[in-house]
Write a protein that holds these residues in place. Structure first.
Motif: not given
Length: 71
Positions: A16-18, A20, A43-44, A46, A48
């Motif tokens: 998931r993106f932080k 999201d 967690e990725l 936001d 890129p």
């Protein structure tokens, strides 16, 4: 679901993106709580690629296949 994961020795791999708003941190935590060590969440950020200056990142979406051809 946990029983199935245990029975078949499966693991849920999730990203998931932080920031999201649909898959929130609370939702991720609930999965982690429910599935224990069978849940591997990541967690990725936001952004890129924080090492690339914003001015060199694309600002428009990738063209569609139909817009790439001139007839």
């Amino acid at each position: 679901m946990k029983a199935r994961l245990d029975y078949d020795d499966l693991t849920v791999l999730a990203y998931r993106f932080k920031g999201d708003r649909i898959c929130t941190a609370q939702r991720f935590a609930a999965y982690r709580e429910a599935l224990g060590d069978r849940f591997r969440g990541h967690e990725l950020p936001d952004d890129p690629n924080p090492d690339v200056p914003r001015s060199s990142q694309p600002t428009s979406p990738t063209p569609t296949a139909s817009s790439q051809f001139t007839w």
